[in-house]
Motif scaffolding. Structure first.
Motif, PDB file in Angstrom:
ATOM      1  N   PHE A  48       0.832  -1.113  -0.005  1.00  0.00           N
ATOM      2  CA  PHE A  48      -0.099   0.114   0.065  1.00  0.00           C
ATOM      3  C   PHE A  48       0.964   1.173  -0.102  1.00  0.00           C
ATOM      4  O   PHE A  48       1.706   1.322   0.703  1.00  0.00           O
ATOM      5  N   ALA A  64      -3.959   1.144   6.248  1.00  0.00           N
ATOM      6  CA  ALA A  64      -3.526   1.608   4.934  1.00  0.00           C
ATOM      7  C   ALA A  64      -4.879   2.378   4.384  1.00  0.00           C
ATOM      8  O   ALA A  64      -5.959   2.414   4.925  1.00  0.00           O
ATOM      9  N   ALA A  66      -6.361   4.487   0.899  1.00  0.00           N
ATOM     10  CA  ALA A  66      -6.282   4.826  -0.473  1.00  0.00           C
ATOM     11  C   ALA A  66      -7.391   5.453  -1.027  1.00  0.00           C
ATOM     12  O   ALA A  66      -8.696   5.427  -0.501  1.00  0.00           O
ATOM     13  N   VAL A  88      -4.930  -6.171  -0.951  1.00  0.00           N
ATOM     14  CA  VAL A  88      -3.999  -5.176  -1.553  1.00  0.00           C
ATOM     15  C   VAL A  88      -4.333  -4.977  -3.194  1.00  0.00           C
ATOM     16  O   VAL A  88      -3.932  -3.936  -3.704  1.00  0.00           O
TER      17      VAL A  88
END
Length: 346
Positions: A48, A64, A66, A88
């Motif tokens: 990440f 993580a 995103a 992931v």
């Protein structure tokens, strides 16, 4: 509302892993083969780009992130013996659709740490669920799509059942996984008991010592990967990236307590009694939900979702993924991402 027959086309993520589709929005369960291309043979991402830490409740949570900071939020919850790398490949797919994707390490995993040495290393189901509610509070997230498998499914199910106002939609691999402590005292079919071998191993002193030994722990977790995902041909590097999360100093205590508590062999904490009483009543889940079953997962209940269908009373779809094992989001990231998008549109 997305029709189940256009499941893959409507979300625009291309062809899914082969799906057997049934039970949409209260319709009778009737499996149907769906023509589809296979998932990629392996992961296309190895990590990440953004990892963060935040104080949330009793934990300092590693996670993580995103996607756009102001996008609609989806929280992806991993299971055991896995970590955030189960997502992931899912996270970039959802980030590309404009979602703010949060993938936390559960207590005892990765960079998540207890803020006090005095806090009991408790992994009963309501404690883990409250960790995620605390994370949402710390990040000022009022509502999110919750999606998970294994421990992550259980955690997401509990939040959807007890705090539905915090859940916009739900994706739950394996369906309704809230632990029923009374039912845990009754034997399963021998084949099902066989699949749970490590649960009984952890009930012994030998099992506890194995989890405290780095070599034994790594070998045991890898064996679980191999047996519950029989067609997933992961490489050494893929396993090693996740196995690093098992070096958390609280990992052995958290894993052992989780499985012993389920069997009634370890006490919970009184502060969680009110939540456990509610959960033992098997509360229904009213939020829009997509349930996923993995065909080759030894823990998948028979009946194509029928065993838990009555626990979901809101808008609903069910899908079975052919040829896929327990670590569904990492084995079939496209199908998992499509399920998230579908649930959010129900």
């Amino acid at each position: 509302m997305i029709d189940r027959r256009t499941f893959s086309k409507a979300v625009g993520l291309g062809a899914p892993t082969a799906l057997a589709v049934s039970g949409s929005l209260g319709a009778p369960a009737a499996a149907a083969a769906a023509a589809a291309a296979p998932e990629p043979a392996g992961s296309t991402h190895t990590g990440f780009p953004v990892l963060k830490q935040v104080d949330a409740g009793v934990l300092n949570v590693g996670y993580a992130e995103a996607g756009p900071a102001h996008g609609p939020v989806v929280i992806l919850l991993h299971g055991w013996p896995y970590d955030i790398h189960s997502y992931v490949d899912v996270a970039p797919l959802l980030a590309a659709r404009g979602y703010r994707v949060i993938v936390p390490y559960l207590r005892g995993h990765g960079s998540t740490r207890f803020r006090s040495d005095r806090t009991v290393r408790n992994a009963q189901q309501s404690a883990v669920a409250l960790d995620i509610v605390a994370l949402m509070d710390a990040l000022r997230i009022e509502r999110a799509v919750l999606a998970g498998f294994d421990w992550g499914s259980r955690t997401a199910d509990i939040i959807a059942a007890l705090w539905p106002e915090r859940v916009k939609a739900l994706v739950s691999v394996g369906g309704y996984l809230v632990t029923n402590l009374a039912a845990q005292q009754k034997p399963l079919a021998p084949k099902a008991e066989y699949a749970w071998w490590y649960q009984y191993y952890f009930a012994t002193e030998r099992g506890r010592l194995a989890m405290e030994d780095a070599t034994d722990r790594t070998q045991l977790c890898r064996l679980v990967w191999q047996t519950v995902s029989p067609t997933w041909h992961f490489d050494d590097a893929t396993f090693a990236r996740t196995a690093a999360a098992f070096d958390n100093p609280d990992y052995p205590a958290i894993v052992i307590h989780n499985y012993r508590w389920r069997l009634g062999l370890a006490d919970g904490e009184r502060q969680y009694d009110q939540y456990e009483r509610q959960l033992q009543a098997r509360p229904v889940i009213t939020v829009p939900t997509v349930t996923l079953d993995a065909e080759l997962d030894p823990f998948t209940a028979p009946g194509d979702g029928a065993a838990y269908r009555d626990r979901f009373t809101g808008p609903y779809q069910h899908h079975t993924l052919a040829g896929i094992g327990h670590n569904l989001p990492q084995e079939a990231p496209g199908a998992f991402a499509r399920a998230v998008l579908t649930a959010d549109r129900l």
